[in-house]
Scaffold this motif. Sequence first.
Motif, PDB file in Angstrom:
ATOM      1  N   PHE A  50       0.734  -1.359   0.144  1.00  0.00           N
ATOM      2  CA  PHE A  50      -0.102  -0.128  -0.083  1.00  0.00           C
ATOM      3  C   PHE A  50       0.978   1.213  -0.018  1.00  0.00           C
ATOM      4  O   PHE A  50       0.481   2.176  -0.567  1.00  0.00           O
ATOM      5  CB  PHE A  50      -0.937   0.008   1.237  1.00  0.00           C
ATOM      6  N   GLU A  51       1.952   1.235   0.599  1.00  0.00           N
ATOM      7  CA  GLU A  51       3.046   2.448   0.755  1.00  0.00           C
ATOM      8  C   GLU A  51       3.424   2.434  -0.887  1.00  0.00           C
ATOM      9  O   GLU A  51       3.448   3.668  -1.220  1.00  0.00           O
ATOM     10  CB  GLU A  51       4.013   1.884   1.690  1.00  0.00           C
ATOM     11  N   ARG A  52       3.865   1.435  -1.563  1.00  0.00           N
ATOM     12  CA  ARG A  52       4.546   1.613  -2.874  1.00  0.00           C
ATOM     13  C   ARG A  52       3.222   2.128  -3.694  1.00  0.00           C
ATOM     14  O   ARG A  52       3.394   2.963  -4.667  1.00  0.00           O
ATOM     15  CB  ARG A  52       4.965   0.164  -3.430  1.00  0.00           C
ATOM     16  N   TYR A  53       1.894   1.699  -3.501  1.00  0.00           N
ATOM     17  CA  TYR A  53       0.829   2.053  -4.394  1.00  0.00           C
ATOM     18  C   TYR A  53       0.597   3.360  -4.147  1.00  0.00           C
ATOM     19  O   TYR A  53       0.453   4.305  -5.155  1.00  0.00           O
ATOM     20  CB  TYR A  53      -0.396   1.425  -4.025  1.00  0.00           C
ATOM     21  N   ALA A  54       0.796   4.205  -3.061  1.00  0.00           N
ATOM     22  CA  ALA A  54       0.711   5.597  -2.704  1.00  0.00           C
ATOM     23  C   ALA A  54       1.739   6.173  -3.427  1.00  0.00           C
ATOM     24  O   ALA A  54       1.342   7.391  -3.817  1.00  0.00           O
ATOM     25  CB  ALA A  54       0.409   5.725  -1.182  1.00  0.00           C
ATOM     26  N   GLN A  55       2.864   5.813  -3.266  1.00  0.00           N
ATOM     27  CA  GLN A  55       3.812   6.598  -3.833  1.00  0.00           C
ATOM     28  C   GLN A  55       3.899   6.462  -5.419  1.00  0.00           C
ATOM     29  O   GLN A  55       4.226   7.399  -5.928  1.00  0.00           O
ATOM     30  CB  GLN A  55       5.270   5.970  -3.592  1.00  0.00           C
ATOM     31  N   LYS A  56       3.457   5.549  -6.074  1.00  0.00           N
ATOM     32  CA  LYS A  56       3.283   5.420  -7.508  1.00  0.00           C
ATOM     33  C   LYS A  56       2.142   6.298  -8.137  1.00  0.00           C
ATOM     34  O   LYS A  56       2.235   6.815  -9.172  1.00  0.00           O
ATOM     35  CB  LYS A  56       2.888   4.106  -7.859  1.00  0.00           C
ATOM     36  N   MET A  57       0.918   6.153  -7.286  1.00  0.00           N
ATOM     37  CA  MET A  57      -0.211   7.100  -7.866  1.00  0.00           C
ATOM     38  C   MET A  57      -0.710   8.310  -7.103  1.00  0.00           C
ATOM     39  O   MET A  57      -1.368   8.998  -7.837  1.00  0.00           O
ATOM     40  CB  MET A  57      -1.366   5.763  -7.617  1.00  0.00           C
ATOM     41  N   ALA A  78      -2.979   8.940   2.179  1.00  0.00           N
ATOM     42  CA  ALA A  78      -2.612   8.858   3.847  1.00  0.00           C
ATOM     43  C   ALA A  78      -3.776   8.048   4.511  1.00  0.00           C
ATOM     44  O   ALA A  78      -3.467   7.006   5.148  1.00  0.00           O
ATOM     45  CB  ALA A  78      -2.509  10.203   4.444  1.00  0.00           C
ATOM     46  N   ALA A  79      -4.876   8.119   4.156  1.00  0.00           N
ATOM     47  CA  ALA A  79      -5.961   7.526   4.848  1.00  0.00           C
ATOM     48  C   ALA A  79      -5.988   6.008   4.333  1.00  0.00           C
ATOM     49  O   ALA A  79      -6.310   5.055   5.021  1.00  0.00           O
ATOM     50  CB  ALA A  79      -7.213   8.105   4.047  1.00  0.00           C
ATOM     51  N   LEU A  80      -5.635   5.740   2.874  1.00  0.00           N
ATOM     52  CA  LEU A  80      -5.428   4.524   2.332  1.00  0.00           C
ATOM     53  C   LEU A  80      -4.530   3.695   3.254  1.00  0.00           C
ATOM     54  O   LEU A  80      -4.703   2.487   3.733  1.00  0.00           O
ATOM     55  CB  LEU A  80      -5.154   4.564   0.982  1.00  0.00           C
ATOM     56  N   VAL A  81      -3.280   4.156   3.183  1.00  0.00           N
ATOM     57  CA  VAL A  81      -2.241   3.577   3.810  1.00  0.00           C
ATOM     58  C   VAL A  81      -2.369   3.248   5.402  1.00  0.00           C
ATOM     59  O   VAL A  81      -2.286   2.303   5.909  1.00  0.00           O
ATOM     60  CB  VAL A  81      -0.853   4.121   3.513  1.00  0.00           C
ATOM     61  N   ASN A  82      -2.839   4.133   6.125  1.00  0.00           N
ATOM     62  CA  ASN A  82      -2.942   4.229   7.633  1.00  0.00           C
ATOM     63  C   ASN A  82      -4.245   3.351   7.880  1.00  0.00           C
ATOM     64  O   ASN A  82      -4.522   2.776   8.862  1.00  0.00           O
ATOM     65  CB  ASN A  82      -3.150   5.742   8.213  1.00  0.00           C
ATOM     66  N   GLY A  83      -5.219   3.244   6.771  1.00  0.00           N
ATOM     67  CA  GLY A  83      -6.369   2.388   7.149  1.00  0.00           C
ATOM     68  C   GLY A  83      -5.797   0.877   7.094  1.00  0.00           C
ATOM     69  O   GLY A  83      -6.349   0.015   7.797  1.00  0.00           O
ATOM     70  N   ALA A  84      -5.152   0.575   6.077  1.00  0.00           N
ATOM     71  CA  ALA A  84      -4.553  -0.769   5.983  1.00  0.00           C
ATOM     72  C   ALA A  84      -3.424  -0.890   7.104  1.00  0.00           C
ATOM     73  O   ALA A  84      -3.953  -2.130   7.783  1.00  0.00           O
ATOM     74  CB  ALA A  84      -3.389  -0.874   4.708  1.00  0.00           C
ATOM     75  N   SER A  85      -2.750  -0.303   7.566  1.00  0.00           N
ATOM     76  CA  SER A  85      -1.714  -0.362   8.709  1.00  0.00           C
ATOM     77  C   SER A  85      -2.511  -0.828   9.963  1.00  0.00           C
ATOM     78  O   SER A  85      -1.911  -1.615  10.689  1.00  0.00           O
ATOM     79  CB  SER A  85      -1.115   0.688   8.904  1.00  0.00           C
ATOM     80  N   SER A  86      -3.497   0.300  10.422  1.00  0.00           N
ATOM     81  CA  SER A  86      -4.069   0.043  11.759  1.00  0.00           C
ATOM     82  C   SER A  86      -4.856  -1.321  11.937  1.00  0.00           C
ATOM     83  O   SER A  86      -5.420  -1.590  13.238  1.00  0.00           O
ATOM     84  CB  SER A  86      -4.864   1.094  12.019  1.00  0.00           C
ATOM     85  N   LEU A 203      -6.854  -4.452   2.891  1.00  0.00           N
ATOM     86  CA  LEU A 203      -7.357  -3.849   1.664  1.00  0.00           C
ATOM     87  C   LEU A 203      -8.774  -3.093   1.923  1.00  0.00           C
ATOM     88  O   LEU A 203      -9.157  -2.221   1.858  1.00  0.00           O
ATOM     89  CB  LEU A 203      -7.914  -4.853   0.600  1.00  0.00           C
ATOM     90  N   HIS A 204      -9.626  -4.085   2.966  1.00  0.00           N
ATOM     91  CA  HIS A 204     -10.790  -3.562   3.210  1.00  0.00           C
ATOM     92  C   HIS A 204     -10.858  -2.234   4.155  1.00  0.00           C
ATOM     93  O   HIS A 204     -11.597  -1.134   3.670  1.00  0.00           O
ATOM     94  CB  HIS A 204     -11.690  -4.503   4.191  1.00  0.00           C
ATOM     95  N   THR A 205     -10.023  -2.140   5.086  1.00  0.00           N
ATOM     96  CA  THR A 205      -9.903  -1.162   5.667  1.00  0.00           C
ATOM     97  C   THR A 205      -9.261   0.190   5.026  1.00  0.00           C
ATOM     98  O   THR A 205      -9.623   1.315   5.561  1.00  0.00           O
ATOM     99  CB  THR A 205      -9.236  -1.320   7.284  1.00  0.00           C
ATOM    100  N   ALA A 206      -8.367  -0.115   4.328  1.00  0.00           N
ATOM    101  CA  ALA A 206      -7.732   0.714   3.452  1.00  0.00           C
ATOM    102  C   ALA A 206      -8.707   1.584   2.733  1.00  0.00           C
ATOM    103  O   ALA A 206      -8.678   3.013   2.574  1.00  0.00           O
ATOM    104  CB  ALA A 206      -6.584   0.181   2.613  1.00  0.00           C
TER     105      ALA A 206
END
Lengths: 449, 449
Positions: A50-57, A78-86, A203-206
């Motif tokens: 998810f980090e790489r996806y955010a950096q790419k897109m 940020a919402a996407l990656v932090n949602g996945a992380s937590s 993926l769901h929470t992200a």
Amino acid sequence: MSHTQALCRFLAELTYAQLPEPVLARTEDLFLDWLASALASQGAHPIPLFERYAQKMGPSSGPAQVIVNGRSSSAYFAALVNGASSHLVEQDDLHNSSVLHPATVVFPAALAAAQDLGKSGRELLLAAVAGYEAGIRIGEFMGRSHYRIFHTTATVGTLAAAVAVGKLLGFDQEQFINLLGSAGTQAAGLWEFLRDAADSKQLHTAKAAADGLLAAYLTADGLTGARNILEGDQGLAAGMSRDAEPHKLSADLGRRWALLETSFKFHASCRHTHPAADALLQLMQREGLDAAAIAKVQTRVHQGAIDVLGRVTTPATVHQAKFSMGTVLGLIAVHGKAGLVEFHTLALSDPAVSAFRDKVSMTLDREVDDAYPQRWLGRVTVTTEDGRTLHGAIDEPKGDPGNSLSRAELADKFQRLTQFSGARTPAEADALIAKVWQLRNTPCMAHWL
Amino acid sequence: MSHTQALCRFLAELTYAQLPEPVLARTEDLFLDWLASALASQGAHPIPLFERYAQKMGPSSGPAQVIVNGRSSSAYFAALVNGASSHLVEQDDLHNSSVLHPATVVFPAALAAAQDLGKSGRELLLAAVAGYEAGIRIGEFMGRSHYRIFHTTATVGTLAAAVAVGKLLGFDQEQFINLLGSAGTQAAGLWEFLRDAADSKQLHTAKAAADGLLAAYLTADGLTGARNILEGDQGLAAGMSRDAEPHKLSADLGRRWALLETSFKFHASCRHTHPAADALLQLMQREGLDAAAIAKVQTRVHQGAIDVLGRVTTPATVHQAKFSMGTVLGLIAVHGKAGLVEFHTLALSDPAVSAFRDKVSMTLDREVDDAYPQRWLGRVTVTTEDGRTLHGAIDEPKGDPGNSLSRAELADKFQRLTQFSGARTPAEADALIAKVWQLRNTPCMAHWL
């Protein structure tokens, strides 16, 4: 006025001044607990994807912070990656009767938007309360039939995240109605992945956090949504529930603070395993038993536990082990605890744990099932090697509102989780904890981390 | 081998050399038709909202082109904006038996990824075929019960878009299985918005294209998904269908080219209105009737038409007018056609059209309903002012495979649509049409537009 309209009016009119002190303090607790869960996942699959996806897109930097890597991006990513992380380490909070994990969807969206919009800590807390109160009620509204197939934190989580961001954007009742329409029509997330121990939970929470934020920003810019997405004939409940209860959407608004009913997770496993884990632990302590003395454990559970946990017999991954009742009880019985360290070092490799796993069964219990999801009762029947039958029962698992974690216990959990991943040194963690206790006095959340 | 596995094997093994010439040519036709629909929405609400969102949350430029504004962005946001754009004017293609609009989800994702990855026109065409073949079969699998509540182009569209991008990424069978899992668990989109003429239709296609692309890029990076998302006990059909037919997923792969069954839209309205519109037009021409001679029109329709169109009595917006059977038939009867210009200049303001609208009713017809969704039969019963009862019937609406549009007709439609919005001059449009007919000879899709 429909239940949806009443809910939206409440959300629009809610002010910081109306929040009782215990609600504010608990929101800070929940934020700290959420931050710990996000930091604990640093470096662990699938978060770097998810980090790489955010950096790419996304943009190379932006106003919102990505917790696990110290970078920044737009609010959306940020919402996407932090949602996945937590939601990875299974240590984030849970609201019982809605079966919603609110923090992992509400806080990623709210923090990202607060940073993007330059909002204060108080505005963040108010937004989070709005997200919790709406999300929990929508989860309760969707009923048990929804949760059998759908991951409520993904589906309803999209609406909870959207509401939090809508509150930061200062929405009126009309905007909240449109917002629920645009968020609700994006609600998705199926349990099917559990059988394969696939990566969909993250993926769901992200997506719930990011999609909710997207719905709010588009609504602020004038996008309209279905006005009756929850209750309508072709709406969320019509499509994805068979036992929806509309009155739950608007019940006791401003009188019952549903956020206060949220549980902290003590064990690092699926919450459905906690009542039995606590009941077994208590029984073993009471009877002075060790694992070797136990021949069989019958856990008597609610149907939802069987639906979610029943798929996993022999766990293949650490994440799947957290959804294996036998493994969780094995860690409890053999090692006395089922924390992140135990899962990562012992859950799959300790023969004593796997041997104990095979002694554990689940059966549906009418009393436990009737109480669920309002109360998560723990009931175990243990057969000892010397032929005795013993019963264990607890009515409030550790972390439930009536058996909650103190700020000292939360700080201890924060230290354990951040050290587990190496995301923060103990001193850095202490400094971060102190910052969270000052949230309500923080004038601007930008660059907060 | 399960139906899902068979489908994934087909997708993995499909090569450009296997595509029959009519399939290739039709894919180019469909691409042109899609591009026209996207360009026709330039400047129209709510498309600028998606453009602004992409500019705010995405990079300031990137490898993928945004059709309506000539800017560029990352593949994710190009797919998002182009997905929204191409479904606005209700002129994009439709596959009958799946009730899926494939172009508006497949091409935005495929073009964005092809540009990002520097792929050729042939690779783009192959990817689009894969997306169509998979999406149509998954739509057929989900059945009619799904479409009653869910917007299939949104839900199944997410998987169709994902498959197209997965093909560009060179996925093997195993990756396609994971891809379907990650795309399917994001599938969302409810019809509830129709009642309010809300903007969700564009949100749906935007998100389907973008979410499908996201699933594919994450899968390429190693994200796993549920291995049985379509057929599993907690999968897509379990949660969102009551009449799923698994064998449809793998029926006649490589023998039946479902893409060839896709219809082009002739009228600028919801496809459910077209059979009755064509039947009425034919009857009026046959009998030499004008609108004033008609007292009543009873359209005899399939249940799906009532579900989608039954909500709209008096349309409040141009978009809603496209979902009003009475308005569409009013335009046909009074003005002889129901194109974009007629909708924007006459549908809401011409008293003769609204007067005719009130003469139109819909009733469920057993024969029509039994044939649907394989065949979309048009049946109307007209009562004339002088007391006669006349019957009109057509079995293949204009644009259906057996009554398709020629390349000259498609070029004419392209000119009409691009001039409607002012997106291209006639000469620019001609140049773009010529480029599309050269797609299979285009070595690299980057900067193609």
